[in-house]
Design a protein around this motif. Sequence first.
Motif, PDB file in Angstrom:
ATOM      1  N   GLN A  56       0.902  -1.460  -0.295  1.00 35.05           N
ATOM      2  CA  GLN A  56       0.209   0.003   0.284  1.00 35.05           C
ATOM      3  C   GLN A  56       0.884   1.746   0.125  1.00 35.05           C
ATOM      4  O   GLN A  56       2.074   0.794   0.545  1.00 35.05           O
ATOM      5  CB  GLN A  56      -0.949  -0.622   1.088  1.00 35.05           C
ATOM      6  N   ASN A  57       0.751   2.219  -0.917  1.00 40.82           N
ATOM      7  CA  ASN A  57       1.605   3.074  -0.896  1.00 40.82           C
ATOM      8  C   ASN A  57       3.027   2.552  -1.293  1.00 40.82           C
ATOM      9  O   ASN A  57       4.127   3.961  -0.830  1.00 40.82           O
ATOM     10  CB  ASN A  57       1.119   4.156   0.195  1.00 40.82           C
ATOM     11  N   TYR A  58       3.593   1.209  -1.661  1.00 36.87           N
ATOM     12  CA  TYR A  58       5.068   1.492  -2.035  1.00 36.87           C
ATOM     13  C   TYR A  58       4.764   0.912  -1.170  1.00 36.87           C
ATOM     14  O   TYR A  58       6.349   0.672  -0.242  1.00 36.87           O
ATOM     15  CB  TYR A  58       5.778   1.915  -2.693  1.00 36.87           C
ATOM     16  N   LYS A  59       4.814   0.347   0.564  1.00 39.76           N
ATOM     17  CA  LYS A  59       5.041   0.488   1.497  1.00 39.76           C
ATOM     18  C   LYS A  59       4.062  -1.130   1.710  1.00 39.76           C
ATOM     19  O   LYS A  59       3.305  -1.940   1.443  1.00 39.76           O
ATOM     20  CB  LYS A  59       4.316   1.117   2.407  1.00 39.76           C
ATOM     21  N   ILE A  60       5.021  -2.497   2.364  1.00 40.06           N
ATOM     22  CA  ILE A  60       4.316  -3.618   2.759  1.00 40.06           C
ATOM     23  C   ILE A  60       3.424  -3.220   3.967  1.00 40.06           C
ATOM     24  O   ILE A  60       3.514  -3.135   4.924  1.00 40.06           O
ATOM     25  CB  ILE A  60       5.982  -4.476   3.204  1.00 40.06           C
ATOM     26  N   LYS A  61       2.486  -3.583   3.336  1.00 40.24           N
ATOM     27  CA  LYS A  61       1.282  -3.892   4.381  1.00 40.24           C
ATOM     28  C   LYS A  61       1.248  -5.165   5.383  1.00 40.24           C
ATOM     29  O   LYS A  61       0.975  -5.018   6.523  1.00 40.24           O
ATOM     30  CB  LYS A  61      -0.151  -2.934   3.664  1.00 40.24           C
ATOM     31  N   SER A  62       1.298  -6.027   4.381  1.00 42.19           N
ATOM     32  CA  SER A  62       1.068  -7.366   4.945  1.00 42.19           C
ATOM     33  C   SER A  62       2.286  -8.339   4.167  1.00 42.19           C
ATOM     34  O   SER A  62       2.501  -8.658   2.745  1.00 42.19           O
ATOM     35  CB  SER A  62       0.264  -7.488   5.055  1.00 42.19           C
ATOM     36  N   LEU A  63       2.856  -9.320   5.001  1.00 41.43           N
ATOM     37  CA  LEU A  63       3.965 -10.263   4.780  1.00 41.43           C
ATOM     38  C   LEU A  63       3.158 -11.046   5.387  1.00 41.43           C
ATOM     39  O   LEU A  63       3.513 -11.684   6.268  1.00 41.43           O
ATOM     40  CB  LEU A  63       5.272 -10.143   4.625  1.00 41.43           C
ATOM     41  N   ARG A  64       3.111 -12.360   4.167  1.00 38.51           N
ATOM     42  CA  ARG A  64       3.133 -13.507   4.370  1.00 38.51           C
ATOM     43  C   ARG A  64       3.932 -14.756   4.004  1.00 38.51           C
ATOM     44  O   ARG A  64       4.158 -14.597   2.742  1.00 38.51           O
ATOM     45  CB  ARG A  64       1.394 -14.016   4.071  1.00 38.51           C
ATOM     46  N   LEU A  65       4.643 -15.560   4.892  1.00 36.71           N
ATOM     47  CA  LEU A  65       5.433 -16.537   4.410  1.00 36.71           C
ATOM     48  C   LEU A  65       4.667 -18.370   4.772  1.00 36.71           C
ATOM     49  O   LEU A  65       4.020 -18.240   5.746  1.00 36.71           O
ATOM     50  CB  LEU A  65       6.816 -16.545   5.382  1.00 36.71           C
ATOM     51  N   TYR A  66       4.393 -18.765   3.871  1.00 34.43           N
ATOM     52  CA  TYR A  66       4.260 -20.069   4.434  1.00 34.43           C
ATOM     53  C   TYR A  66       5.353 -21.282   3.072  1.00 34.43           C
ATOM     54  O   TYR A  66       5.651 -21.370   3.064  1.00 34.43           O
ATOM     55  CB  TYR A  66       3.230 -20.374   2.478  1.00 34.43           C
TER      56      TYR A  66
END
Length: 149
Positions: free
Chosen positions: A107-117
Amino acid sequence: MNEDQIKNKILKLAEELDNDLELQDIDKLIPYFSQDCEIEIFGLKIKGKEKLKDWLNWFFTLFDTIKFEPIVIMVEKNIFFEEFIIHVSFNQGKELSVKVAEVLDYQNYKIKSLRLYIDRLEFSDVIATGFFSKKLIKLIQKRSIRDLV
């Protein structure tokens, strides 16, 4: 910005993130994330930049070296998806390569969510200490695919 420009900017940001993760420089990594970011890994959710710092410190204490090898990369609107192999070396001199999938929501070139599987059993062989722990890990690994193969 048109859709291709947005996609290219997200691809560039994600590549820079991977490069800075390999350098293990927390101060360079924090600006990639929004103030209210969320990280999800191993079924846990971590929220906010302070917890992000804690997570990065934990992550970097596990490994001496980290290297990412991309397999598949896709960008759709503000979502970046990557399947990759993470190659790590541990303080005990052991090495491990594991396949991982990640989803970054920008969002706005910032990471709002990082999900690692990632399958944490992959790491258990390296982390387990002692005879009984290692035997238990092997038993769990065998039973988890017993009727499959």
